[in-house]
Design a protein around this motif. Structure first.
Motif, short mmCIF file in Angstrom:
data_model
loop_
_atom_site.label_atom_id
_atom_site.label_comp_id
_atom_site.label_asym_id
_atom_site.label_seq_id
_atom_site.Cartn_x
_atom_site.Cartn_y
_atom_site.Cartn_z
N LEU A 252 11.91 62.81 41.55
CA LEU A 252 12.60 61.64 41.58
C LEU A 252 13.51 61.34 40.13
O LEU A 252 13.19 62.14 39.14
N LYS B 298 13.69 59.78 36.88
CA LYS B 298 12.66 59.37 35.82
C LYS B 298 12.80 57.72 35.96
O LYS B 298 11.45 57.19 35.90
N GLU B 299 13.55 57.10 35.94
CA GLU B 299 13.53 55.60 35.91
C GLU B 299 12.83 55.09 37.11
O GLU B 299 12.00 54.12 37.29
N ALA C 258 10.42 56.88 38.95
CA ALA C 258 9.21 57.28 38.92
C ALA C 258 8.28 56.24 37.97
O ALA C 258 7.17 56.21 38.08
N LYS C 259 9.19 55.74 36.89
CA LYS C 259 8.44 54.85 36.11
C LYS C 259 7.50 53.46 36.86
O LYS C 259 6.58 52.90 36.50
N LYS D 206 0.38 55.60 38.60
CA LYS D 206 0.31 56.91 38.11
C LYS D 206 -1.34 57.59 38.40
O LYS D 206 -1.56 58.51 38.00
N GLU E 48 4.53 65.88 34.51
CA GLU E 48 5.81 65.46 35.10
C GLU E 48 5.69 64.47 36.10
O GLU E 48 5.76 65.01 37.55
N HIS F 155 7.09 62.42 37.60
CA HIS F 155 8.71 62.17 38.40
C HIS F 155 8.49 63.21 39.54
O HIS F 155 9.64 63.13 40.37
#
Length: 104
Positions: free
Chosen positions: A25, A27-28, A30-31, A35, A64, A66
């Protein structure tokens, strides 16, 4: 470019029980995900992950987050998500052939 259009998909790989793939994904994107737990099918589809039926998010790669790790049993019918014994037999034969394990 939307987040969904920047999702990357690995080739599928397998062992004697399952086939696997990982999805990378942006990264933005995935944030925004939880989690500490795995995603349901509705959750990963809602963020734009597109794949056939039967895939399950099965692990979190903490270094990782993401990268989403997916698996499904060998022989899963991509249309229904159900395991087809004949598809499973064929997939297992293909796996064994790739690694020289025929007859084992």
């Amino acid at each position: 470019m939307s987040g969904a259009s920047r999702i990357e998909y690995s080739e599928k790989y397998a062992d004697e029980e399952n086939e696997y793939r990982h999805v990378i994904l942006p990264k933005e994107l995935a944030k925004t995900l939880p989690k500490t737990r795995l995603l349901s099918e509705n959750e990963w589809r809602s963020i734009g992950v597109q794949q056939s039926r039967g895939w399950q998010h099965y692990a979190i790669h903490r270094p990782e987050p993401h990268i989403l790790l997916f698996r499904r049993p060998l022989g899963t019918d991509p249309q229904t998500g159900a395991i087809d014994p004949e598809l499973k037999r064929m997939a297992l034969e293909e796996y064994k052939g790739q690694f020289g394990l025929r007859g084992h």
